[in-house]
Motif scaffolding. Structure first.
Motif, mmCIF file in Angstrom:
data_model
loop_
_atom_site.group_PDB
_atom_site.id
_atom_site.type_symbol
_atom_site.label_atom_id
_atom_site.label_comp_id
_atom_site.label_asym_id
_atom_site.label_seq_id
_atom_site.Cartn_x
_atom_site.Cartn_y
_atom_site.Cartn_z
ATOM 1 N N SER A 246 -7.792 -5.594 -5.910
ATOM 2 C CA SER A 246 -8.644 -4.552 -5.352
ATOM 3 C C SER A 246 -9.996 -5.099 -4.939
ATOM 4 O O SER A 246 -10.489 -6.072 -5.513
ATOM 5 C CB SER A 246 -8.891 -3.466 -6.399
ATOM 6 N N PHE B 100 -1.530 -7.456 -5.237
ATOM 7 C CA PHE B 100 -2.803 -7.115 -4.585
ATOM 8 C C PHE B 100 -3.964 -7.251 -5.565
ATOM 9 O O PHE B 100 -3.796 -7.018 -6.760
ATOM 10 C CB PHE B 100 -2.764 -5.663 -4.091
ATOM 11 N N ASP C 47 -4.149 2.725 -0.576
ATOM 12 C CA ASP C 47 -2.734 2.528 -0.257
ATOM 13 C C ASP C 47 -2.553 2.195 1.222
ATOM 14 O O ASP C 47 -1.647 1.453 1.588
ATOM 15 C CB ASP C 47 -1.932 3.780 -0.613
ATOM 16 N N THR D 284 1.420 -5.039 4.032
ATOM 17 C CA THR D 284 2.876 -5.175 3.934
ATOM 18 C C THR D 284 3.511 -5.091 5.323
ATOM 19 O O THR D 284 4.379 -5.895 5.662
ATOM 20 C CB THR D 284 3.443 -4.071 3.016
ATOM 21 N N ARG E 163 -2.906 -1.419 1.503
ATOM 22 C CA ARG E 163 -1.688 -2.082 1.004
ATOM 23 C C ARG E 163 -0.572 -2.000 2.038
ATOM 24 O O ARG E 163 0.097 -2.996 2.328
ATOM 25 C CB ARG E 163 -1.243 -1.455 -0.322
ATOM 26 N N VAL F 137 -8.409 -4.967 -1.357
ATOM 27 C CA VAL F 137 -7.789 -3.732 -0.875
ATOM 28 C C VAL F 137 -8.474 -2.520 -1.506
ATOM 29 O O VAL F 137 -8.865 -2.539 -2.674
ATOM 30 C CB VAL F 137 -6.260 -3.689 -1.128
#
Ligand SMILES: Nc1ncnc2c1ncn2[C@@H]1O[C@H](COP(=O)(O)OP(=O)(O)OP(=O)(O)O)[C@@H](O)[C@H]1O
Ligand SMILES: [Mg+2]
Length: 260
Positions: free
Chosen positions: A220, A218, A200, A207, A203, A197
């Protein structure tokens, strides 16, 4: 604690497994990592030196052992062989250790359903059952795609099954398929782990696109993963960010366990 890691090809399963293994060791757990990929590479991800990796032989390719334990030659189909061979001594005999992580390679065997009944699958299935049901340690299973290595009898022993997803529609679609298979086996405690990821947005995408599964945490996107690959280092040692994300996942797993 027994944790299975699965997900679409290339999403970061092996990277996650290696990071979790080291984070559990740091917490003082005994850790056995199991590479169930037909082209194994968990050893590299863990930063095992090449001489140790060279010592690893996939259990499925140990013909003499499979013969000794089952009474039949690997690859033979039909005929008689033991369906529940002795395997309890195999982890200690064949695992190799580095940085506190013990690693075992299973090797390639079709183990899906009733379709495959061959001596090597009997050994591997018994071994996975033994590892999941009997050994008191953290066991991390890097399954390639799918849940074929797990049967109904071992499903309950898996404390958490982590489905790794990238922030892509495709990997979420694979996660939904795996969820369905896992539910057929009545595997409890399925979670998503977001991988690679960058923001945001990524993310939130994961989700929001989850097939009804909680996101455990998560990892990165980090150039350290490629760097580790090129330098034969363990990602855990060279990326502080991934290290702390792995530690957070271990804490989340401990909470899952505590909640039963
Ligand atoms: N957090 C990350 N940041 C950047 N690159 C990553 C990350 N995790 C994995 N990768 C890269 O993605 C690729 C696949 O990673 P990895 O081998 O961990 O995935 P996998 O799901 O185990 O793959 P396979 O299905 O082939 O077993 C590798 O090139 C790796 O360098
Ligand atoms: Mg892998």
């Amino acid at each position: 604690m027994k944790i299975a890691v699965t997900g679409k090809g290339g999403v970061g399963k092996t990277t996650l497994t290696a990071l979790l293994a080291r984070a559990f060791v740091e917490k003082g757990y005994q850790v056995l990592a199991i590479d169930a990929d037909p082209s194994p590479c968990l050893g590299q991800a863990l930063g095992f030196p090449s001489d140790l990796v060279a010592r690893l032989e996939p259990i499925a390719r140990m013909e003499a052992l499979i013969y000794e334990r089952t009474g039949a030659q690997p690859g033979s189909i039909g005929g008689y062989f033991k369906l529940n061979p002795r395997v309890d001594d195999l982890p200690d005999q064949f695992a190799v250790e580095h940085d506190g992580v013990r690693l075992l390679e299973l090797g390639a065997v079709e183990m899906g359903g009733a379709g495959c009944i061959c001596p090597e699958s009997a050994v591997l299935r018994s071994l996975v059952t033994h590892l999941l049901l009997r050994r008191d340690e953290v066991v991390l299973l890097d399954l390639y795609a799918g849940v074929e290595h797990l049967g109904r009898s071992t499903a309950d022993a898996v404390d958490a099954m982590l489905i790794v997803v990238e922030p892509t529609v495709r990997s979420l679609a694979t996660a939904a398929q795996i969820k369905k298979l896992a539910e057929d086996l009545r595997l409890p405690r399925l979670f998503l782990v977001g991988s690679k990821v960058q923001s945001d947005d990524d993310r939130s995408f994961i989700t929001a696109g989850s097939p009804g599964l909680a996101v455990l945490g998560f990892l990165s996107a980090d150039t350290a993963v490629r760097q580790a690959d090129r330098t034969s280092a363990a990602v855990y040692d060279i990326s502080g960010r991934l290290r702390s994300e792995a530690q957070a996942l271990v804490q989340a797993l401990a909470r899952v366990r505590a909640e039963g």
